[in-house]
Scaffold this motif. Structure first.
Motif, PDB file in Angstrom:
ATOM      1  N   UNK A 189       0.701  -1.952  -0.490  1.00 27.32           N
ATOM      2  CA  UNK A 189       0.039  -0.197  -0.003  1.00 27.32           C
ATOM      3  C   UNK A 189       0.580   0.604   0.086  1.00 27.32           C
ATOM      4  N   UNK A 190       0.979   2.488  -1.377  1.00 29.02           N
ATOM      5  CA  UNK A 190       1.339   2.981  -1.516  1.00 29.02           C
ATOM      6  C   UNK A 190       0.734   4.684  -1.072  1.00 29.02           C
ATOM      7  N   UNK A 191       1.733   5.810  -1.131  1.00 27.49           N
ATOM      8  CA  UNK A 191       0.944   6.786  -0.680  1.00 27.49           C
ATOM      9  C   UNK A 191       0.952   7.337  -2.184  1.00 27.49           C
ATOM     10  N   UNK A 192       0.248   7.847  -2.584  1.00 24.12           N
ATOM     11  CA  UNK A 192       0.071   9.369  -4.002  1.00 24.12           C
ATOM     12  C   UNK A 192       1.638   9.711  -4.180  1.00 24.12           C
ATOM     13  N   UNK A 193       1.218  10.562  -2.870  1.00 24.38           N
ATOM     14  CA  UNK A 193       1.537  11.989  -2.716  1.00 24.38           C
ATOM     15  C   UNK A 193       0.595  13.457  -2.535  1.00 24.38           C
ATOM     16  N   UNK A 194       0.883  14.320  -1.869  1.00 27.43           N
ATOM     17  CA  UNK A 194       0.565  15.232  -2.056  1.00 27.43           C
ATOM     18  C   UNK A 194       1.216  16.540  -2.773  1.00 27.43           C
ATOM     19  N   UNK A 196      -0.701  -1.226  -4.760  1.00 23.93           N
ATOM     20  CA  UNK A 196      -1.903  -1.001  -4.223  1.00 23.93           C
ATOM     21  C   UNK A 196      -1.271   1.176  -4.193  1.00 23.93           C
ATOM     22  N   UNK A 197      -1.217   1.537  -4.748  1.00 22.77           N
ATOM     23  CA  UNK A 197      -0.851   3.577  -4.595  1.00 22.77           C
ATOM     24  C   UNK A 197      -2.711   3.871  -4.822  1.00 22.77           C
ATOM     25  N   UNK A 198      -2.398   4.988  -4.012  1.00 19.65           N
ATOM     26  CA  UNK A 198      -3.945   5.329  -2.781  1.00 19.65           C
ATOM     27  C   UNK A 198      -3.415   6.632  -2.840  1.00 19.65           C
ATOM     28  N   UNK A 199      -4.704   7.738  -3.476  1.00 18.09           N
ATOM     29  CA  UNK A 199      -4.855   9.085  -3.304  1.00 18.09           C
ATOM     30  C   UNK A 199      -5.761   9.470  -2.150  1.00 18.09           C
ATOM     31  N   UNK A 200      -6.372  10.435  -2.033  1.00  9.16           N
ATOM     32  CA  UNK A 200      -6.495  10.721  -0.338  1.00  9.16           C
ATOM     33  C   UNK A 200      -7.836  12.082  -1.218  1.00  9.16           C
ATOM     34  N   UNK A 201      -9.161  10.611  -0.200  1.00  8.67           N
ATOM     35  CA  UNK A 201     -10.579  11.879  -0.204  1.00  8.67           C
ATOM     36  C   UNK A 201     -10.975  12.461   0.565  1.00  8.67           C
ATOM     37  N   UNK A 202     -11.767  12.821   1.189  1.00  6.96           N
ATOM     38  CA  UNK A 202     -12.180  13.831   2.226  1.00  6.96           C
ATOM     39  C   UNK A 202     -13.262  12.793   3.280  1.00  6.96           C
ATOM     40  N   UNK A 203     -14.438  13.386   3.597  1.00  7.91           N
ATOM     41  CA  UNK A 203     -15.224  12.641   4.644  1.00  7.91           C
ATOM     42  C   UNK A 203     -16.378  12.985   3.410  1.00  7.91           C
ATOM     43  N   UNK A 204     -16.308  13.742   2.746  1.00  9.71           N
ATOM     44  CA  UNK A 204     -17.739  13.531   1.416  1.00  9.71           C
ATOM     45  C   UNK A 204     -16.615  13.051   0.361  1.00  9.71           C
ATOM     46  N   UNK A 205     -15.971  12.302   0.633  1.00 11.19           N
ATOM     47  CA  UNK A 205     -15.713  11.176  -0.844  1.00 11.19           C
ATOM     48  C   UNK A 205     -15.154  12.356  -1.942  1.00 11.19           C
ATOM     49  N   UNK A 206     -14.414  13.595  -2.024  1.00  7.75           N
ATOM     50  CA  UNK A 206     -13.837  14.627  -2.418  1.00  7.75           C
ATOM     51  C   UNK A 206     -12.277  14.436  -2.125  1.00  7.75           C
ATOM     52  N   UNK A 220      -1.780   4.087 -12.213  1.00  3.69           N
ATOM     53  CA  UNK A 220      -0.702   3.903 -11.524  1.00  3.69           C
ATOM     54  C   UNK A 220      -1.740   4.219 -10.071  1.00  3.69           C
ATOM     55  N   UNK A 221      -2.362   5.141  -9.772  1.00  2.00           N
ATOM     56  CA  UNK A 221      -3.287   4.955  -8.996  1.00  2.00           C
ATOM     57  C   UNK A 221      -4.205   4.569  -9.280  1.00  2.00           C
ATOM     58  N   UNK A 222      -4.264   3.526  -7.762  1.00  2.00           N
ATOM     59  CA  UNK A 222      -4.936   2.197  -7.879  1.00  2.00           C
ATOM     60  C   UNK A 222      -7.003   2.379  -6.945  1.00  2.00           C
ATOM     61  N   UNK A 223      -6.749   3.325  -5.602  1.00  2.00           N
ATOM     62  CA  UNK A 223      -7.845   3.728  -4.875  1.00  2.00           C
ATOM     63  C   UNK A 223      -7.883   4.843  -4.400  1.00  2.00           C
ATOM     64  N   UNK A 224      -8.724   5.333  -3.601  1.00  2.00           N
ATOM     65  CA  UNK A 224      -8.706   6.421  -2.521  1.00  2.00           C
ATOM     66  C   UNK A 224      -9.082   6.139  -1.741  1.00  2.00           C
ATOM     67  N   UNK A 225      -8.439   6.934  -0.360  1.00  2.81           N
ATOM     68  CA  UNK A 225      -8.986   6.408   0.855  1.00  2.81           C
ATOM     69  C   UNK A 225      -9.161   7.530   2.028  1.00  2.81           C
ATOM     70  N   UNK A 226      -9.685   7.591   3.024  1.00  3.47           N
ATOM     71  CA  UNK A 226     -10.033   8.983   4.349  1.00  3.47           C
ATOM     72  C   UNK A 226      -8.092   9.713   3.922  1.00  3.47           C
ATOM     73  N   UNK A 248      -3.418  13.515   4.739  1.00  2.00           N
ATOM     74  CA  UNK A 248      -1.860  13.520   3.665  1.00  2.00           C
ATOM     75  C   UNK A 248      -1.524  12.590   2.870  1.00  2.00           C
ATOM     76  N   UNK A 249      -1.921  11.880   1.907  1.00  2.00           N
ATOM     77  CA  UNK A 249      -1.927   9.826   1.369  1.00  2.00           C
ATOM     78  C   UNK A 249      -1.241   9.039   2.319  1.00  2.00           C
ATOM     79  N   UNK A 250       0.025   9.900   2.869  1.00  2.00           N
ATOM     80  CA  UNK A 250       0.455   9.088   4.165  1.00  2.00           C
ATOM     81  C   UNK A 250      -0.531   8.437   4.905  1.00  2.00           C
ATOM     82  N   UNK A 251      -1.723   9.169   5.014  1.00  2.00           N
ATOM     83  CA  UNK A 251      -3.064   9.067   6.349  1.00  2.00           C
ATOM     84  C   UNK A 251      -3.711   7.500   5.275  1.00  2.00           C
ATOM     85  N   UNK A 252      -3.754   7.956   3.955  1.00  2.00           N
ATOM     86  CA  UNK A 252      -4.468   7.527   2.583  1.00  2.00           C
ATOM     87  C   UNK A 252      -4.727   5.842   3.048  1.00  2.00           C
ATOM     88  N   UNK A 253      -2.775   5.563   2.560  1.00  2.00           N
ATOM     89  CA  UNK A 253      -2.330   3.878   2.004  1.00  2.00           C
ATOM     90  C   UNK A 253      -2.640   3.228   3.589  1.00  2.00           C
TER      91      UNK A 253
END
Length: 209
Positions: A120-125, A145-155, A170-176, A194-199
């Motif tokens: 599980x890899x952070x996508x970067x900020x 699995x490279x992961x981008x970040x979303x907020x509580x409204x899934x944005x 390259x980016x597979x999923x988004x997560x909180x 951060x995407x560090x928190x999403x991964x």
């Protein structure tokens, strides 16, 4: 006290700082999101009670790592998984870190992923295409699995790296990844973004299957 840490297998690459010192709080926050115990205290991880192996490549100020150090830690993690016959379907290497594109780092990740070990890899900020950052750009491997970040409204967070549709998958999923609540320095709790928190959300899902 709210993490199931495997001390014997943990390791630090920072001279004078053991694997369990976290003057920055970043690694502790990530670990809490993955596996904080469901014991009525603090927060509950995505995979509560998951065994955490701490591999410290950054110093207590949050710096001091080289790609060579990160590669060493990745290879150590792979050797730990393989030599101890750990179930690869219940194991993940979380990389909440990154920097400019590095073919060497990406290849090191893919070499380990070729052995059936998942990341599980952070996508970067940096509001940029993940293709230009490593190890995020290794996300085109099926076990990375490279992961981008979303907020509580899934944005999508405005600062999150993303996947340019013309540049490879390259980016597979988004997560909180915005105002995520987890452990911090000295057992305190804090909101970090951060995407560090999403991964680690995806890491926890991969462990719990």
């Amino acid at each position: 006290e709210d993490l199931n840490i495997k001390k014997r297998r943990s390791k630090s690459w920072i001279r004078g700082e053991e694997a369990f010192s976290d003057g920055n709080g970043h690694g502790t926050h990530v670990a809490g999101t993955i596996g904080a115990l469901a014991n009525g205290k603090g927060v509950v991880g995505v995979a509560p009670g998951a065994e955490i192996i701490s591999l410290k490549v950054f110093n207590d100020s949050g710096g001091g790592a080289t790609y060579s150090t990160v590669i060493d830690a990745i290879n150590y993690a792979a050797e730990t998984i393989i030599s101890n016959n750990l179930d690869k379907s219940k194991t993940v290497i979380n990389l909440s870190l990154g920097g400019p594109f590095s073919q060497g780092l990406d290849q090191a990740v893919k070499n380990v992923a070729d052995q059936g070990i998942r990341f599980a890899v952070a996508a970067g900020n940096s509001l940029a295409d993940a293709d230009t950052y490593s190890p995020a750009s290794a996300g085109d491997h099926e076990n990375v699995y490279t992961v981008s970040a979303v907020d509580s409204n899934y944005q999508t967070a405005w600062w999150s790296n993303y996947d340019d549709a013309t540049g490879g998958d390259d980016v597979d999923f988004s997560a909180p990844g915005v105002n995520v609540y987890s452990y911090y320095q000295g057992g305190a709790l804090a909101f970090l973004s951060g995407t560090s928190m999403a991964a680690p959300h995806v890491a926890g899902l991969l462990i719990s299957g």
